[in-house]
Design a protein around this motif. Sequence first.
Motif, short mmCIF file in Angstrom:
data_model
loop_
_atom_site.label_atom_id
_atom_site.label_comp_id
_atom_site.label_asym_id
_atom_site.label_seq_id
_atom_site.Cartn_x
_atom_site.Cartn_y
_atom_site.Cartn_z
N UNK A 113 102.10 -21.36 108.58
CA UNK A 113 101.33 -22.56 108.24
C UNK A 113 100.03 -22.19 107.55
N UNK A 114 99.40 -21.13 108.03
CA UNK A 114 98.12 -20.70 107.46
C UNK A 114 98.30 -20.26 106.01
N UNK A 115 99.33 -19.47 105.74
CA UNK A 115 99.56 -19.02 104.37
C UNK A 115 100.00 -20.19 103.49
N UNK A 116 100.76 -21.13 104.05
CA UNK A 116 101.19 -22.29 103.27
C UNK A 116 100.01 -23.18 102.92
N UNK A 117 99.06 -23.32 103.84
CA UNK A 117 97.89 -24.15 103.56
C UNK A 117 97.01 -23.50 102.50
N UNK A 119 98.12 -21.64 100.05
CA UNK A 119 98.82 -21.80 98.78
C UNK A 119 98.76 -23.25 98.30
N UNK A 120 98.72 -24.20 99.24
CA UNK A 120 98.77 -25.61 98.90
C UNK A 120 97.43 -26.18 98.46
N UNK A 121 96.35 -25.44 98.62
CA UNK A 121 95.04 -25.94 98.21
C UNK A 121 95.05 -26.18 96.71
N UNK A 122 94.83 -27.43 96.31
CA UNK A 122 94.89 -27.71 94.87
C UNK A 122 93.66 -27.14 94.16
N UNK A 123 93.90 -26.69 92.97
CA UNK A 123 92.78 -26.22 92.16
C UNK A 123 92.15 -27.43 91.51
N UNK A 124 90.85 -27.51 91.50
CA UNK A 124 90.22 -28.69 90.93
C UNK A 124 90.51 -28.80 89.43
N UNK A 125 90.91 -30.01 89.04
CA UNK A 125 91.19 -30.25 87.63
C UNK A 125 89.89 -30.59 86.93
N UNK A 126 89.75 -30.17 85.69
CA UNK A 126 88.52 -30.52 84.97
C UNK A 126 88.47 -32.03 84.76
N UNK A 127 87.32 -32.60 85.08
CA UNK A 127 87.13 -34.02 84.94
C UNK A 127 86.60 -34.34 83.54
N UNK A 128 87.08 -35.44 82.96
CA UNK A 128 86.55 -35.81 81.66
C UNK A 128 85.09 -36.25 81.79
N UNK A 129 84.32 -35.99 80.77
CA UNK A 129 82.91 -36.38 80.79
C UNK A 129 82.80 -37.90 80.77
N UNK A 130 82.01 -38.46 81.66
CA UNK A 130 81.85 -39.91 81.68
C UNK A 130 81.07 -40.38 80.47
N UNK A 131 81.28 -41.64 80.16
CA UNK A 131 80.56 -42.23 79.03
C UNK A 131 79.11 -42.45 79.42
N UNK A 132 78.26 -42.39 78.45
CA UNK A 132 76.83 -42.54 78.70
C UNK A 132 76.49 -43.99 79.03
N UNK A 133 75.52 -44.16 79.90
CA UNK A 133 75.04 -45.49 80.25
C UNK A 133 74.06 -45.96 79.18
N UNK A 134 73.90 -47.27 79.05
CA UNK A 134 72.93 -47.76 78.07
C UNK A 134 71.54 -47.23 78.41
N UNK A 135 70.79 -46.86 77.42
CA UNK A 135 69.44 -46.35 77.63
C UNK A 135 69.41 -44.85 77.80
N UNK A 136 70.56 -44.23 78.03
CA UNK A 136 70.64 -42.77 78.18
C UNK A 136 71.83 -42.34 77.34
N UNK A 137 71.63 -42.01 76.07
CA UNK A 137 72.74 -41.75 75.17
C UNK A 137 73.65 -40.60 75.60
#
Length: 185
Positions: A113-117, A119-137
């Motif tokens: 179980x320990x080795x399976x856990x 191996x099962x840990x997901x690698x973080x996927x790159x997140x897309x950059x969020x769009x800028x809020x008004x007033x902060x381009x």
Amino acid sequence: MAKRTKVGKLGPCTCSKFEVGITVDGPDGSEPDVTIETTGCEKQTPRLFAQGHDARLVSFLVRAELDGKEVRYGRGEGTVITSDAVTALKPISEALAVKAAAMLAKAQERAAKKTASKKAEPTPEPQPEPKAAPGNPHGHGQRIKVGRWVYPATVMPQGSAVYHTPKGERRVAEAGKWSLVEEGK
């Protein structure tokens, strides 16, 4: 009232007759290096085992098998060597051999179980950059306050803010759960 047993002839506890170790060929190949561990028991008892020493022996032998050590029973000429705790315990007691087999199965299940856990840990996927809020381009470089802590963050158009904790965890603060920190404070 429990029936009293007669005091018989005292003898060494059976667990003192077991030892575990590793035999490695010596540096020149002629003299092997032997590392031996024992239970350290010096009890004298009229029974096969001193109180609680049967369980002590089982866990000692199971740990040795999991560590890849040899199990030795007896001393001198009649020494029996095996790498299996169950085989070593069968001549003493079938019940102890069954107990050892169950402990080994449980330990191997935990290890799987320990080795399976891991191996099962997901690698973080790159997140897309969020769009800028008004007033902060660019949407970056803002600082928000969540609770009593201040974090660098990116403010999203829908009013939420994305920030990272000091441990590197990505968090999203919903609108109304954070406040913008003015520059210079």
